[in-house]
Write a protein that holds these residues in place. Structure first.
Motif, PDB file in Angstrom:
ATOM      1  N   UNK A  55       0.856  -1.188   0.000  1.00 41.00           N
ATOM      2  CA  UNK A  55       0.000   0.000   0.000  1.00 41.00           C
ATOM      3  C   UNK A  55       0.891   1.236   0.000  1.00 41.00           C
ATOM      4  N   UNK A  56       0.311   2.343  -0.453  1.00 44.92           N
ATOM      5  CA  UNK A  56       0.965   3.642  -0.344  1.00 44.92           C
ATOM      6  C   UNK A  56       0.088   4.503   0.559  1.00 44.92           C
ATOM      7  N   UNK A  57       0.669   4.970   1.666  1.00 47.82           N
ATOM      8  CA  UNK A  57      -0.063   5.819   2.604  1.00 47.82           C
ATOM      9  C   UNK A  57       0.810   7.016   2.966  1.00 47.82           C
ATOM     10  N   UNK A  58       0.180   8.013   3.608  1.00 43.15           N
ATOM     11  CA  UNK A  58       0.969   9.095   4.186  1.00 43.15           C
ATOM     12  C   UNK A  58       1.325   8.726   5.621  1.00 43.15           C
ATOM     13  N   UNK A  59       2.019   9.610   6.326  1.00 38.86           N
ATOM     14  CA  UNK A  59       2.487   9.273   7.663  1.00 38.86           C
ATOM     15  C   UNK A  59       1.362   9.233   8.695  1.00 38.86           C
ATOM     16  N   UNK A  60       0.174   9.660   8.298  1.00 40.30           N
ATOM     17  CA  UNK A  60      -0.994   9.549   9.180  1.00 40.30           C
ATOM     18  C   UNK A  60      -1.792   8.288   8.883  1.00 40.30           C
ATOM     19  N   UNK A  61      -1.299   7.469   7.970  1.00 44.89           N
ATOM     20  CA  UNK A  61      -1.982   6.211   7.651  1.00 44.89           C
ATOM     21  C   UNK A  61      -3.066   6.328   6.606  1.00 44.89           C
ATOM     22  N   UNK A  62      -3.194   7.497   5.985  1.00 43.39           N
ATOM     23  CA  UNK A  62      -4.237   7.683   4.977  1.00 43.39           C
ATOM     24  C   UNK A  62      -3.754   7.168   3.624  1.00 43.39           C
ATOM     25  N   UNK A  63      -4.580   6.405   2.911  1.00 44.68           N
ATOM     26  CA  UNK A  63      -4.184   5.917   1.589  1.00 44.68           C
ATOM     27  C   UNK A  63      -3.874   7.066   0.643  1.00 44.68           C
ATOM     28  N   UNK A  64      -2.976   6.820  -0.310  1.00 42.67           N
ATOM     29  CA  UNK A  64      -2.622   7.814  -1.321  1.00 42.67           C
ATOM     30  C   UNK A  64      -3.043   7.264  -2.681  1.00 42.67           C
ATOM     31  N   UNK A  65      -4.324   7.440  -3.025  1.00 42.67           N
ATOM     32  CA  UNK A  65      -4.785   6.929  -4.322  1.00 42.67           C
ATOM     33  C   UNK A  65      -4.086   7.644  -5.469  1.00 42.67           C
ATOM     34  N   UNK A  66      -3.770   6.907  -6.500  1.00 44.32           N
ATOM     35  CA  UNK A  66      -3.165   7.498  -7.690  1.00 44.32           C
ATOM     36  C   UNK A  66      -1.680   7.781  -7.576  1.00 44.32           C
ATOM     37  N   UNK A  67      -1.039   7.378  -6.478  1.00 42.73           N
ATOM     38  CA  UNK A  67       0.408   7.566  -6.371  1.00 42.73           C
ATOM     39  C   UNK A  67       1.091   6.853  -7.535  1.00 42.73           C
ATOM     40  N   UNK A  68       2.020   7.543  -8.172  1.00 41.46           N
ATOM     41  CA  UNK A  68       2.753   6.951  -9.298  1.00 41.46           C
ATOM     42  C   UNK A  68       3.943   6.162  -8.747  1.00 41.46           C
ATOM     43  N   UNK A  69       4.043   4.919  -9.167  1.00 44.28           N
ATOM     44  CA  UNK A  69       5.087   4.022  -8.668  1.00 44.28           C
ATOM     45  C   UNK A  69       5.938   3.575  -9.846  1.00 44.28           C
ATOM     46  N   UNK A  70       7.171   4.045  -9.894  1.00 46.14           N
ATOM     47  CA  UNK A  70       8.139   3.608 -10.900  1.00 46.14           C
ATOM     48  C   UNK A  70       8.948   2.453 -10.296  1.00 46.14           C
ATOM     49  N   UNK A  71       9.106   1.380 -11.050  1.00 48.91           N
ATOM     50  CA  UNK A  71       9.897   0.250 -10.569  1.00 48.91           C
ATOM     51  C   UNK A  71      10.856  -0.183 -11.664  1.00 48.91           C
ATOM     52  N   UNK A  72      12.062  -0.557 -11.270  1.00 48.80           N
ATOM     53  CA  UNK A  72      13.040  -1.048 -12.245  1.00 48.80           C
ATOM     54  C   UNK A  72      14.039  -1.956 -11.537  1.00 48.80           C
ATOM     55  N   UNK A  73      14.580  -2.930 -12.290  1.00 48.44           N
ATOM     56  CA  UNK A  73      15.497  -3.896 -11.698  1.00 48.44           C
ATOM     57  C   UNK A  73      16.327  -4.586 -12.764  1.00 48.44           C
ATOM     58  N   UNK A  74      17.404  -5.222 -12.321  1.00 48.69           N
ATOM     59  CA  UNK A  74      18.231  -6.039 -13.200  1.00 48.69           C
ATOM     60  C   UNK A  74      17.608  -7.420 -13.358  1.00 48.69           C
ATOM     61  N   UNK A  75      17.978  -8.116 -14.439  1.00 54.44           N
ATOM     62  CA  UNK A  75      17.522  -9.488 -14.625  1.00 54.44           C
ATOM     63  C   UNK A  75      18.461 -10.455 -13.908  1.00 54.44           C
ATOM     64  N   UNK A  76      18.202 -11.757 -14.040  1.00 50.17           N
ATOM     65  CA  UNK A  76      19.014 -12.726 -13.316  1.00 50.17           C
ATOM     66  C   UNK A  76      20.442 -12.822 -13.864  1.00 50.17           C
ATOM     67  N   UNK A  77      20.689 -12.209 -15.022  1.00 52.21           N
ATOM     68  CA  UNK A  77      22.053 -12.140 -15.555  1.00 52.21           C
ATOM     69  C   UNK A  77      22.822 -10.960 -14.956  1.00 52.21           C
ATOM     70  N   UNK A  78      22.144 -10.166 -14.123  1.00 52.03           N
ATOM     71  CA  UNK A  78      22.795  -9.026 -13.495  1.00 52.03           C
ATOM     72  C   UNK A  78      22.843  -7.788 -14.365  1.00 52.03           C
ATOM     73  N   UNK A  79      21.971  -7.727 -15.381  1.00 54.98           N
ATOM     74  CA  UNK A  79      21.990  -6.599 -16.315  1.00 54.98           C
ATOM     75  C   UNK A  79      20.637  -5.902 -16.352  1.00 54.98           C
ATOM     76  N   UNK A  80      20.677  -4.568 -16.484  1.00 56.11           N
ATOM     77  CA  UNK A  80      19.478  -3.794 -16.762  1.00 56.11           C
ATOM     78  C   UNK A  80      19.276  -3.752 -18.272  1.00 56.11           C
TER      79      UNK A  80
END
Length: 310
Positions: free
Chosen positions: A149-174
């Motif tokens: 979940x994405x919330x603020x520090x008061x525990x309120x949900x943050x609808x529509x928060x943009x979440x960027x995710x990125x990672x390397x593969x199992x070969x260790x490369x992006x």
């Protein structure tokens, strides 16, 4: 004995009073050369840089050959840097400068999620996926279900928060390291109306930072490993809240205490629970006898004013 900044001087090369005066005078003259700067912050930065740089040179009694080697090192870092590889970020990372800058600029705020280094492999315009979608894009590795979940520090949900995710593969490369314009192991999605998010990624594995350039040669010369602890990158943004750049790390990874860029924080270490082949997945996806993993990462965003609060 110490110099004017309180730094220790090596006993074999302690300068006499006359030599120390020459060195002190130069430092003061260079500091004063910036006094006409009309920007107070730039003035502060330049004068502090001069003081600390001169103090370093004086503490170690830098030789001219060492100065030339440093210039050659920086030149090589510039030559290898391009729009997909930033050797100066790598240098900043392995010296802990990136992590210290993160610490200075992301002060602790209540229960907000801790930040860590950005890294050199973020790319703009990653594809959008729906909640529950797959960021892997065909990259090799063990499937991993990530939710939270994405919330603020008061525990309120943050609808529509943009979440960027990125990672390397199992070969260790992006994806950007392959040089063929593939897009894999990265995407963005949005938290739903309850602040919840989920996606399929890959179970993170250790990999080395690029070490075929000057930074790698420096690590080798100093007996340091280029390996990074297994991790998955996040950048989370929402109006009125502080942008969070962070990773999560894999509990039990032997590299947690030896991460080459000093990015690990205890609060960001998460269990990646292995699921036996045939275990039902949260969304009914089937893996034809493959194992998979799952983890949970609940994200708490600080208010924007946390950046300026005293």
């Amino acid at each position: 004995m110490t110099d004017m900044t309180g730094s220790p001087l090596t006993s074999a090369n302690v300068p006499g009073a006359e030599q120390a005066a020459v060195e002190d005078t130069l430092t003061r003259n260079v500091e004063r050369s910036f006094e006409n700067c009309s920007d107070p912050r730039l003035l502060q930065l330049m004068q502090a840089l001069v003081r600390h740089l001169h103090a370093f040179i004086r503490e170690v009694r830098l030789t001219e050959d060492e100065w030339n080697s440093a210039i050659a090192f920086l030149t090589a870092a510039g030559h290898i840097t391009d729009d997909k590889r930033q050797e100066f970020i790598l240098l900043s990372d392995v010296l802990g400068a990136s992590m210290q800058t993160i610490n200075v600029n992301n002060r602790a705020w209540k229960n907000a999620t801790e930040a860590t280094v950005f890294g050199p492999f973020f790319a703009e315009d990653a594809p959008e996926i729906p909640n529950g979608g797959d960021i892997a894009g065909g990259a090799p590795g063990q499937p991993c279900w990530v939710e939270g979940t994405v919330t603020d520090t008061e525990g309120r949900p943050v609808p529509g928060a943009r979440i960027e995710v990125w990672e390397a593969d199992e070969e260790g490369l992006y994806d950007v390291q392959y040089g063929d314009d593939r897009v894999a192991g990265r995407a963005h999605l949005y938290a739903d109306d309850d602040g919840q998010y989920s996606f399929w990624g890959l179970t993170p594995t250790p990999y080395p930072i690029p070490h075929d350039g000057p930074v790698g040669r420096m690590l080798e010369a100093t007996g340091r490993s280029p390996m990074r602890a297994s991790h998955l990158h996040f950048m989370v943004t929402a109006p009125g809240l502080r942008t969070l750049v962070t990773h999560i790390f894999v509990a039990g990874d032997t590299l947690l205490q030896h991460d080459s860029v000093f990015g690990v924080k205890d609060s960001l270490i998460k269990a990646f629970d292995q699921q036996a082949a045939g275990t039902p997945t949260p969304d009914g996806r089937e893996f034809n006898g493959e194992t998979w993993a799952r983890t949970r990462f609940d994200i708490v965003l600080a208010p924007a004013e946390a950046d300026t609060a005293v």
